[in-house]
Design a protein around this motif. Sequence first.
Motif, PDB file in Angstrom:
ATOM      1  N   VAL A  81     -17.159  11.795 -27.971  1.00 41.48           N
ATOM      2  CA  VAL A  81     -16.359  11.949 -28.965  1.00 41.48           C
ATOM      3  C   VAL A  81     -16.447  10.854 -30.353  1.00 41.48           C
ATOM      4  CG1 VAL A  81     -14.037  12.335 -30.145  1.00 41.48           C
ATOM      5  CG2 VAL A  81     -14.588  13.541 -28.148  1.00 41.48           C
ATOM      6  N   LYS A  82     -16.454   9.605 -29.725  1.00 43.63           N
ATOM      7  CA  LYS A  82     -16.525   8.490 -30.787  1.00 43.63           C
ATOM      8  C   LYS A  82     -17.908   8.224 -31.332  1.00 43.63           C
ATOM      9  CE  LYS A  82     -13.620   6.212 -31.846  1.00 43.63           C
ATOM     10  NZ  LYS A  82     -12.630   6.269 -33.151  1.00 43.63           N
TER      11      LYS A  82
ATOM     12  N   GLY B  94     -15.882  12.668 -34.862  1.00 40.94           N
ATOM     13  CA  GLY B  94     -15.029  11.993 -33.745  1.00 40.94           C
ATOM     14  C   GLY B  94     -14.753  10.340 -34.465  1.00 40.94           C
ATOM     15  N   LYS B  95     -15.501   9.928 -35.190  1.00 43.59           N
ATOM     16  CA  LYS B  95     -15.418   8.377 -35.790  1.00 43.59           C
ATOM     17  C   LYS B  95     -13.974   8.384 -36.535  1.00 43.59           C
ATOM     18  CE  LYS B  95     -20.139   7.102 -35.503  1.00 43.59           C
ATOM     19  NZ  LYS B  95     -21.207   6.599 -36.312  1.00 43.59           N
TER      20      LYS B  95
ATOM     21  N   SER C 216     -19.754  10.596 -32.157  1.00 52.37           N
ATOM     22  CA  SER C 216     -20.103  11.509 -32.912  1.00 52.37           C
ATOM     23  C   SER C 216     -19.591  11.136 -34.501  1.00 52.37           C
ATOM     24  CB  SER C 216     -19.507  13.072 -32.709  1.00 52.37           C
ATOM     25  OG  SER C 216     -17.871  12.887 -32.500  1.00 52.37           O
TER      26      SER C 216
ATOM     27  N   VAL D 295      -7.746  10.571 -29.244  1.00 56.22           N
ATOM     28  CA  VAL D 295      -8.919  11.441 -28.638  1.00 56.22           C
ATOM     29  C   VAL D 295      -8.359  11.328 -26.741  1.00 56.22           C
ATOM     30  CG1 VAL D 295     -11.051  11.358 -27.885  1.00 56.22           C
ATOM     31  CG2 VAL D 295     -10.659  10.766 -30.224  1.00 56.22           C
TER      32      VAL D 295
END
Length: 226
Positions: free
Chosen positions: A114-115, A120-121, A117, A128
């Motif tokens: 996620v991070k 997601g950032k 993407s 998250v």
Amino acid sequence: LGVTFGVMTAFGSHCPVTSPATENAAVIAFSNSFFSFIAGFAVFGSLGYLKNYEGADSMSDVVAAGPSLMFGAYPAVLSTLPGGIHWVRLLFFNLFLLGIDSAFALTEAVLTVVKDSVIGKSFSEKMVVGTAVSIGCLMGIIYTTDAGLIFLDVVDFYINFIMILIGFCKSFSAGWMYGLQKQKKKFGDDIVFTFALTTFGSIFAGCLFWDGIEGDNLLLGIILMV
């Protein structure tokens, strides 16, 4: 499963670029196989002891495959030892620690994806992780019902096959994107074609003996794959 779930990929992303990837992969693979080998002595030793203790005629009369091995056979064996109830408590405490450890790994895999993407950032790590843990907790409620062991057995059976397929596709796609010519240039023809032959040839040989020859060839097919 650690590879196909993205756990090892997430852990590997935190390693330095210059870290020895081949050496790390070999250490992880051999360590995992070694612990599985040692665990085999505990499993078969415990089942053999329980079979003799109960005077059963065959191993199928003692325990069946699946969750009953862990939640049935092991507590039965440990309860026969001096101070048996305390050994059983330690067993389930060990399972609790194993579950927490697995939750850490799976959550890290989700967090890394996620991070990394674009969308997601914009979210914090706490958000998250909290979302992933909450969804996992809700999905795990079905395992606390009376049919929990049935759900566990079914999900475990089908997830294993799906994850093997996903892992094969991930490995194949990584090699495809890297390119055969680049691999040959960097590693040489011998190691590239030997790896391809041992990977695909063993699967082909095992399937040939399993499906092409009559009789019980399960063991021979497994030996050929190894």
